[in-house]
Design an enzyme around this catalytic site. Sequence first.
Site, mmCIF file in Angstrom:
data_model
loop_
_atom_site.group_PDB
_atom_site.id
_atom_site.type_symbol
_atom_site.label_atom_id
_atom_site.label_comp_id
_atom_site.label_asym_id
_atom_site.label_seq_id
_atom_site.Cartn_x
_atom_site.Cartn_y
_atom_site.Cartn_z
ATOM 1 N N ILE A 21 0.698 -1.220 0.113
ATOM 2 C CA ILE A 21 0.061 0.091 0.014
ATOM 3 C C ILE A 21 0.793 1.418 -0.043
ATOM 4 C CG2 ILE A 21 -1.714 1.274 1.276
ATOM 5 C CD1 ILE A 21 -2.853 -1.359 0.102
ATOM 6 N N GLU A 143 9.151 -3.319 -4.841
ATOM 7 C CA GLU A 143 8.878 -3.575 -3.368
ATOM 8 C C GLU A 143 9.636 -5.047 -3.180
ATOM 9 O OE1 GLU A 143 4.767 -4.291 -2.774
ATOM 10 O OE2 GLU A 143 5.152 -5.408 -1.013
ATOM 11 N N ILE A 151 16.241 -15.536 5.728
ATOM 12 C CA ILE A 151 17.287 -15.999 4.819
ATOM 13 C C ILE A 151 17.003 -15.936 3.345
ATOM 14 C CG2 ILE A 151 18.511 -18.113 4.280
ATOM 15 C CD1 ILE A 151 18.418 -19.038 7.208
ATOM 16 N N GLU A 152 15.588 -16.081 3.057
ATOM 17 C CA GLU A 152 15.309 -16.234 1.565
ATOM 18 C C GLU A 152 15.359 -14.600 1.002
ATOM 19 O OE1 GLU A 152 11.011 -17.121 2.166
ATOM 20 O OE2 GLU A 152 11.766 -18.963 1.588
ATOM 21 N N LYS A 225 14.712 10.671 17.948
ATOM 22 C CA LYS A 225 15.368 9.835 18.196
ATOM 23 C C LYS A 225 15.349 8.600 17.098
ATOM 24 C CE LYS A 225 14.909 6.445 22.168
ATOM 25 N NZ LYS A 225 13.802 6.101 23.129
ATOM 26 N N CYS A 383 -16.203 -17.155 -12.423
ATOM 27 C CA CYS A 383 -15.689 -18.326 -12.702
ATOM 28 C C CYS A 383 -16.046 -19.492 -12.261
ATOM 29 C CB CYS A 383 -14.147 -17.906 -12.594
ATOM 30 S SG CYS A 383 -12.837 -19.009 -13.409
ATOM 31 N N MET A 386 -19.796 -18.994 -11.852
ATOM 32 C CA MET A 386 -20.518 -19.189 -13.114
ATOM 33 C C MET A 386 -20.730 -20.704 -13.431
ATOM 34 S SD MET A 386 -19.706 -20.108 -16.447
ATOM 35 C CE MET A 386 -19.973 -19.686 -18.045
ATOM 36 N N GLU A 407 -14.462 -31.381 -13.628
ATOM 37 C CA GLU A 407 -13.318 -31.224 -12.569
ATOM 38 C C GLU A 407 -13.777 -31.874 -11.326
ATOM 39 O OE1 GLU A 407 -13.067 -26.926 -11.658
ATOM 40 O OE2 GLU A 407 -11.417 -27.592 -10.161
ATOM 41 N N HIS A 509 -12.755 -13.091 -14.779
ATOM 42 C CA HIS A 509 -12.727 -12.207 -13.507
ATOM 43 C C HIS A 509 -12.606 -10.973 -13.626
ATOM 44 C CE1 HIS A 509 -11.167 -16.064 -11.262
ATOM 45 N NE2 HIS A 509 -10.736 -16.358 -12.498
ATOM 46 N N GLU A 511 -13.249 -8.822 -11.169
ATOM 47 C CA GLU A 511 -12.454 -8.188 -10.163
ATOM 48 C C GLU A 511 -11.238 -7.846 -10.360
ATOM 49 O OE1 GLU A 511 -13.065 -11.091 -10.480
ATOM 50 O OE2 GLU A 511 -11.795 -12.837 -9.171
HETATM 51 N N1 GLN Z 1 -11.818 -24.564 -11.382
HETATM 52 C C1 GLN Z 1 -12.565 -23.750 -12.395
HETATM 53 C C2 GLN Z 1 -11.585 -24.022 -13.725
HETATM 54 O O1 GLN Z 1 -10.495 -24.343 -13.639
HETATM 55 C C3 GLN Z 1 -12.730 -22.201 -12.131
HETATM 56 C C4 GLN Z 1 -11.361 -21.655 -11.661
HETATM 57 C C5 GLN Z 1 -11.756 -20.306 -11.254
HETATM 58 O O2 GLN Z 1 -12.497 -20.194 -10.590
HETATM 59 N N2 GLN Z 1 -10.772 -19.501 -11.516
HETATM 60 O O3 GLN Z 1 -11.878 -24.028 -14.705
#
Ligand code: GLN
Length: 534
Positions: A21, A143, A151-152, A225, A383, A386, A407, A509, A511
């Site tokens: 931030i 950053e 250590i890393e 200080k 995703c 949906m 899946e 996505h 977002e």
């Molecule tokens: N698991 C689902 C896929 O691979 C959805 C992936 C997700 O929500 N980003 O299609």
Amino acid sequence: MNNTHYIFVTGGVTSSLGKGIISASLAKLLQARGYNVTIQKLDPYINVDPGTLNPYEHGECYVTVDGAETDLDLGHYERFTNQPTTQANNVTTGRIYSTVINKERKGDYLGETVQIIPHITDEIKNRIRLLENQSNFDFVITEIGGTVGDIESLPYIEAVRQLKWELGNQALVIHLTLIPYLAAAGELKTKPTQHSVKQLLQLGVQPDILVCRTEKHLNLNIRHKVALFCNVETTSVIESIDTETIYNVPLLMQEEGLDTEVLRKLNVKDNRKTNLTNWEKFLSRLKNPTHEITIGLVGKYVELKDSYKSILESFVHAGAENLCKVNIKMISSEKIDEENLETTLKNLHGIVVAPGFGNRGIEGKILAIKYARENKVPFLGICLGMQCAVIEYARNVLGMENAHSTEMNPRTKFPVIDFMEEQKNINNMGGTMRLGAYSCQLFEGSKALDAYKKEKIEERHRHRYEFNNQYLESFTNGGMKITGINPKRDLVEIVEIPSHPWFVGVQFHPEYSSTVANPHPLFVSFVNAALNTK
Ligand code: GLN
């Protein structure tokens, strides 16, 4: 300005002090003076990227337009600066080492012993300087993840030491520390900051500016200080006080003079005015809402808010746009069942089903969608969300018993969501999903087109499975419409139920691309729908 200036941001005392931030806020302030700025994150872990990490480890995996799976701090960078980042903005130890080892195998270092110094540190320096060729940046803010002393992160600090030496007054180091308040003593304590700076000094790096995270204001005595013990000027001791929203931080940093101090230290002669008008307008909308709603976020990583960082921030942006305070109720999909469904979801003004992977909590997500559909609660599925909406509709409206995604159930009789064709021959898990921005064509009369107000959009993806086009007709005839497709490949991108007040599922996505300057149209429209049905 013709030379790129480098600003390194390190952290000490503890993690989670808000380096991301602070970096994003400094970028915002420099950008508001008209400079071209980019921010980069160096992550010390050995994963090549965070794509294979569980969100509980480091929070959500953020995806850039060019399809890089990155640290969530890049999301902050984009949300603050409204500038896209790329793969080059996130570097991990895994990526550095795999590059160096590949070079060694190719024979690039023939005859040499390959070592941390200079080979690894040179590769780190290359990655830092790569950005200046990309777009004539005035400032590159880098950053360094982790905390000084880990250590890393040693090779990164060493690379900073070398670069500071090579670049002279074109580079500076900002060190972020904590000044804890001891209630029993009634005092702010500077010792952890002193120790942290000593640790940095042992590694050969003298910080130029200290940003001190604190819950109480730092008086002049404390600043003197810290300055005395840490070899910095008193004006270079910057207070970073706890605040109710991260979006206050650029203004707080401006009040503390972080940007002017940076410019002074870098010898940049500057009398430009800082234009933060739009930022201030956003803050004023955010702080003066006229309405309030509660949205349920149904997912399986709800114990850690960072798992859904970009979704939560998208609601902050969309809320401000609608002058509406958006409360988010995090709901664990694993805990939802037929019995508690009504009590869990009944007072919500909207329901979001989150992205995700795997079978855990899947039936709870499907139940929540059934509830939203039947009770006409505005719904946004992202995703996997949906995909679950498609499964729910298949099972409960179209009569396809036990319909599923392959899946979760590879042997389902109705594979309404199936492996994407190009995924079938892929064995490696890292970086092999359908990633990054793809275009999508929106259809007339859809909620999506209403929201975006244009027919062609680009959105970011991260998935292996997709809507199975064999079922296209059953869905369209049965009342669930496809309202957005990828025009090149005919992939379903958006589904909607037109008879519902607002029911939208997106394979992409949204977002990841909501910013303060451009709140995402789907979130804005969803919040508006939730307000209207309230
Ligand atoms: N698991 C689902 C896929 O691979 C959805 C992936 C997700 O929500 N980003 O299609």
